[in-house]
Design a protein around this motif. Structure first.
Motif, mmCIF file in Angstrom:
data_model
loop_
_atom_site.group_PDB
_atom_site.id
_atom_site.type_symbol
_atom_site.label_atom_id
_atom_site.label_comp_id
_atom_site.label_asym_id
_atom_site.label_seq_id
_atom_site.Cartn_x
_atom_site.Cartn_y
_atom_site.Cartn_z
ATOM 1 N N LEU A 38 27.432 -2.811 -28.839
ATOM 2 C CA LEU A 38 26.540 -1.818 -28.172
ATOM 3 C C LEU A 38 25.061 -1.518 -28.739
ATOM 4 C CD1 LEU A 38 26.840 -0.006 -25.386
ATOM 5 C CD2 LEU A 38 26.981 2.042 -27.025
ATOM 6 N N LYS A 39 25.100 -1.516 -30.112
ATOM 7 C CA LYS A 39 23.792 -1.183 -30.829
ATOM 8 C C LYS A 39 22.794 -2.197 -30.610
ATOM 9 C CE LYS A 39 24.572 1.750 -34.142
ATOM 10 N NZ LYS A 39 23.553 2.823 -34.786
ATOM 11 N N CYS A 41 23.252 -4.585 -27.369
ATOM 12 C CA CYS A 41 23.076 -5.080 -26.153
ATOM 13 C C CYS A 41 22.716 -3.850 -25.285
ATOM 14 C CB CYS A 41 24.144 -6.081 -25.539
ATOM 15 S SG CYS A 41 25.667 -4.901 -25.562
ATOM 16 N N ASN A 42 23.286 -2.706 -25.876
ATOM 17 C CA ASN A 42 23.070 -1.418 -24.868
ATOM 18 C C ASN A 42 23.731 -1.328 -23.479
ATOM 19 O OD1 ASN A 42 22.088 1.230 -25.154
ATOM 20 N ND2 ASN A 42 20.163 0.799 -24.286
ATOM 21 N N SER A 43 24.862 -2.272 -23.376
ATOM 22 C CA SER A 43 25.389 -2.323 -21.905
ATOM 23 C C SER A 43 26.931 -2.204 -22.326
ATOM 24 C CB SER A 43 25.053 -3.379 -21.408
ATOM 25 O OG SER A 43 26.173 -3.674 -20.589
ATOM 26 N N LEU A 86 22.550 -12.587 -26.361
ATOM 27 C CA LEU A 86 22.620 -12.412 -24.919
ATOM 28 C C LEU A 86 21.210 -11.298 -24.752
ATOM 29 C CD1 LEU A 86 24.505 -11.419 -22.426
ATOM 30 C CD2 LEU A 86 24.379 -9.061 -23.218
ATOM 31 N N ARG A 89 18.419 -13.724 -24.423
ATOM 32 C CA ARG A 89 18.386 -14.511 -23.142
ATOM 33 C C ARG A 89 17.860 -13.456 -21.998
ATOM 34 N NH1 ARG A 89 23.807 -16.207 -21.837
ATOM 35 N NH2 ARG A 89 23.718 -14.133 -21.364
ATOM 36 N N HIS A 90 18.117 -12.392 -22.263
ATOM 37 C CA HIS A 90 17.452 -11.192 -21.308
ATOM 38 C C HIS A 90 16.182 -10.855 -21.659
ATOM 39 C CE1 HIS A 90 21.841 -9.887 -20.010
ATOM 40 N NE2 HIS A 90 21.539 -11.114 -19.465
ATOM 41 N N LYS A 91 15.586 -11.335 -22.851
ATOM 42 C CA LYS A 91 14.336 -11.246 -23.179
ATOM 43 C C LYS A 91 14.048 -9.831 -23.256
ATOM 44 C CE LYS A 91 12.000 -15.408 -21.130
ATOM 45 N NZ LYS A 91 13.138 -15.687 -20.123
ATOM 46 N N THR A 92 15.160 -9.029 -23.903
ATOM 47 C CA THR A 92 15.005 -7.571 -24.302
ATOM 48 C C THR A 92 14.096 -7.665 -25.403
ATOM 49 O OG1 THR A 92 17.320 -7.264 -23.345
ATOM 50 C CG2 THR A 92 16.510 -5.594 -24.645
ATOM 51 N N ILE A 93 13.302 -6.501 -25.658
ATOM 52 C CA ILE A 93 12.913 -6.496 -26.821
ATOM 53 C C ILE A 93 13.584 -5.631 -27.836
ATOM 54 C CG2 ILE A 93 10.912 -5.438 -28.091
ATOM 55 C CD1 ILE A 93 9.319 -5.760 -25.104
ATOM 56 N N TYR A 94 13.753 -6.110 -29.047
ATOM 57 C CA TYR A 94 14.715 -5.660 -30.054
ATOM 58 C C TYR A 94 14.260 -5.511 -31.459
ATOM 59 C CZ TYR A 94 18.980 -4.262 -32.528
ATOM 60 O OH TYR A 94 19.912 -3.610 -33.319
ATOM 61 N N PHE A 95 13.734 -4.687 -32.281
ATOM 62 C CA PHE A 95 13.310 -4.535 -33.453
ATOM 63 C C PHE A 95 14.298 -4.844 -34.439
ATOM 64 C CE2 PHE A 95 9.675 -1.975 -31.601
ATOM 65 C CZ PHE A 95 8.787 -3.165 -30.974
ATOM 66 N N TYR B 15 11.058 1.652 -25.041
ATOM 67 C CA TYR B 15 11.800 0.736 -25.640
ATOM 68 C C TYR B 15 13.194 0.809 -25.489
ATOM 69 C CZ TYR B 15 13.771 -1.262 -30.039
ATOM 70 O OH TYR B 15 14.825 -2.090 -30.822
ATOM 71 N N ARG B 49 21.049 5.901 -30.342
ATOM 72 C CA ARG B 49 22.251 4.721 -30.422
ATOM 73 C C ARG B 49 23.568 5.468 -30.761
ATOM 74 N NH1 ARG B 49 19.909 0.847 -28.556
ATOM 75 N NH2 ARG B 49 18.387 -0.523 -29.459
ATOM 76 N N ARG B 52 25.012 7.358 -28.049
ATOM 77 C CA ARG B 52 25.562 6.488 -27.006
ATOM 78 C C ARG B 52 26.780 5.768 -27.319
ATOM 79 N NH1 ARG B 52 24.577 4.234 -22.309
ATOM 80 N NH2 ARG B 52 24.498 1.850 -22.136
ATOM 81 N N GLU B 309 27.139 -1.825 -13.666
ATOM 82 C CA GLU B 309 26.899 -2.784 -15.005
ATOM 83 C C GLU B 309 27.710 -3.950 -15.040
ATOM 84 O OE1 GLU B 309 25.814 -1.430 -18.967
ATOM 85 O OE2 GLU B 309 25.960 0.425 -18.053
#
Lengths: 187, 391
Positions: A38-39, A41-43, A86, A89-95, B15, B49, B52, B309
């Motif tokens: 989850l950290k 992909c956040n879903s 993942l 592929r979703h082009k999510t910005i992740y630092f 973000y 985070r 969540r 989702e």
């Protein structure tokens, strides 16, 4: 945890009662792995799916034979890789490099149920201390993944008010967490 | 003057909500080089985070997850008896008398056709129907998927080239008016279309699509009409939004990948988004926007559009011939099997009528799928009169 992992892995390799051993492994690691995913992909759904796929592959391809001592390191690595794939592929910005410092919390040896339980109670208490609207806004965004817009409509307030409530809540909650993160850095 | 925290906070929340623009991303990256900003960032993102995660860990149901996972494993050698089997046994015992009664009452009717000898699953597969294209002038063209061919319009101009299971439009016709073609894909087959703008549409069994043989530049939108299930990879063209109409809803896209399921015989329609962004509108007027890994569902009964989702890739797995179901009622799974294998299935079993099921049949053949239904769901099968009967 590590001890259990070791015993389970031995059973899997020996093929004795491997099915129930595999179930034990699943129960041991499912929640920690899903939270770890989850950290990135956040879903909620994606996190669970990723972990399930990793376990299926682990079993079907008998990857336990490739684990030297414990299964944990492989499982965490696989979950991380698949989660990163993942979001790419979703082009999510992740630092990643910056966020890695937070991810320390979920390194394999972290999982000690008692400390998780204590931390949980503490964190939930902190939410209760927020003002009523701030609480609602925070829960809607962080727990239910709602957008500002959706929260604004739901609570019948402006988007800017939502933003204000949200950042105030984060600020207040952060002070509680600050100590925890500091502690982890020292460790 | 804004404090450092007030400066960075809007960027942090953008973000976390995956709404960061390109410029904002650069600005945030710049800021994070400064130690103080990085500290604020870590505190805020860490808070989000952690909370969540905590909430997530609390809502996860490990037992459910194990059920889903174990049903997809290839258990080697001996398959151990599952709890569901023993449950079935006692269930059977209590219902024995009721069952006998039913057999007696209906026996005369059932026995008659069933005195024929046992049939194998191969007997249940129906004769193959062909993919058919109806051209603008009403002519029907039967597609021979074993060969290659060209498609010509009434003027004799080549409008598309067919190669096996695919057909590509995109000849330069300079059409002044929109000429619609309609393709219908029968049960047991799949077909790939490349429309004149380069959009790829993978059509699942039992689907129909009506589309222009060439999109014309003067039309405001690129519009197609659809029923069934299809995976769309829409070519990007901001000036001409792509609209997919079904009998209950409408999907508007600029350029994106999504799976659209709207079989007329089913009570619900769903759009699962893999990439990009789409807007889904129901015929009754409600509208929602989808992000990747979100699904918009329309139930005919309550008429409302809802958002969920999902792991969208699972919904497009059929394109590669894999059958994956997530929280799907049994009757819809059976309907999908009918379409996929070109068979007819009658379910006489009373179990699992109300539950939502998960299953992953991969590329399994019909027999393997039937064994799976038997072992994991407790549904036995037999073949009678070219029909698969579950009981």
């Amino acid at each position: 945890m590590q001890l259990n992992d070791k015993l389970i892995l031995e059973k899997l390799k020996n093929g004795e009662d491997s099915r129930s051993a595999f179930k034990e492994l699943f129960e041991l690691y499912y929640v920690p792995l899903a939270s770890y995913s989850l950290k990135f992909c956040n879903s909620y759904i994606a996190a669970e799916d990723i972990v399930q796929e990793v376990f299926i592959k682990f079993w079907d391809q008998q990857l336990y034979f490739k684990c030297p001592e414990t299964a944990g390191p492989y499982l965490f690595r696989a979950v991380k890789n698949n989660s990163l794939k993942l979001i790419q592929r979703h082009k999510t910005i992740y630092f990643e490099s910056v966020e890695n410092q937070i991810n320390l919390v979920y390194d394999e040896d972290f999982i000690d149920e008692q400390s998780v339980e204590a931390k949980k109670i503490k964190l939930y208490q902190e939410i209760e201390l927020l003002p009523a609207k701030g609480q609602e806004v925070f829960k809607a965004i962080a727990f239910h993944n709602k957008t500002y817009n959706e929260v604004a409509i739901e609570l019948n307030i402006s988007i800017n008010t939502v933003k204000t409530h949200y950042s105030r809540s984060l600020k207040q909650l952060r002070t509680a967490l600050y100590l925890l993160i500091l502690f982890l850095f020292i460790k | 003057m804004l404090t450092k925290e007030e400066n960075i906070l809007p960027l942090i929340t953008a973000y976390l909500n995956k709404e960061l623009s390109h410029e904002e991303q650069t600005a945030l990256e710049e800021m994070l080089r400064e130690e103080e900003y990085e500290k604020i960032f870590l505190e805020h993102v860490g808070t989000y985070r952690n909370y969540r995660q905590l909430h997530f860990a609390d809502t996860v149901n490990v037992e459910d997850a194990w059920g889903k996972t174990s049903s997809q494993l290839n258990w080697p050698l001996q398959r151990e008896e599952k709890t569901i089997t023993s449950y079935r046994f006692s269930f059977n015992r209590t219902l024995k008398y009721a069952a006998i009664l039913i057999v007696i009452m209906t026996g005369a009717y059932f026995l008659q056709p069933y005195f024929t000898e046992d049939q194998t699953l191969e007997n249940a597969v129906k004769d193959e129907n062909a993919v058919i294209i109806t051209l603008a002038d009403g002519r029907k063209k039967i597609i021979n998927t074993g060969a290659d061919d060209v498609l010509k319009n009434s003027k004799g101009l080549t409008i598309g080239r067919q190669h096996g299971n695919s057909l590509a439009y995109g000849e330069n016709l300079n059409s002044q008016t929109i000429q619609f073609n309609t393709i219908s894909v029968p049960y047991g087959k799949k077909f790939t279309l490349y429309l004149s703008d380069g959009t790829r549409v993978d059509l699942n069994a039992g689907s129909t699509l009506k589309y222009p043989e060439e999109f014309i530049k003067t039309a405001q939108n690129r519009e197609v009409y659809f029923s069934g299930e299809a995976y769309f990879e829409v070519s990007k063209d901001d000036a001409h939004p792509f609209l997919v109409h079904s009998n209950t809803m409408e999907v508007k896209v600029l350029g994106t990948h999504f799976n659209f399921r709207s079989y007329t015989e089913e009570k619900s329609a769903a759009v699962a988004l893999l990439e990009g962004a789409v807007e889904v509108k129901s015929k009754t007027g409600s509208t929602i926007k989808l992000k990747p890994d979100e699904m918009g569902i329309l139930n005919e009964d309550d008429n409302g559009l809802i958002k969920q989702e999902v792991y969208a890739e699972n919904y497009a797995a059929w394109v590669e011939g894999r059958l994956i179901f997530r929280k799907v009622p049994l009757d819809l799974i059976l309907k999908a099997l009918e379409r996929h294998f070109n068979v007819e299935i009658e379910n006489r079993s009373k179990i699992l009528k109300k539950s939502l099921l998960n299953a992953n049949f991969g590329n399994d053949n019909l027999e393997q799928v039937m064994i799976y239904l038997q072992d994991d769901f407790g549904l036995k099968y037999k073949v009678k009169n070219k029909k698969i009967i579950l009981y």
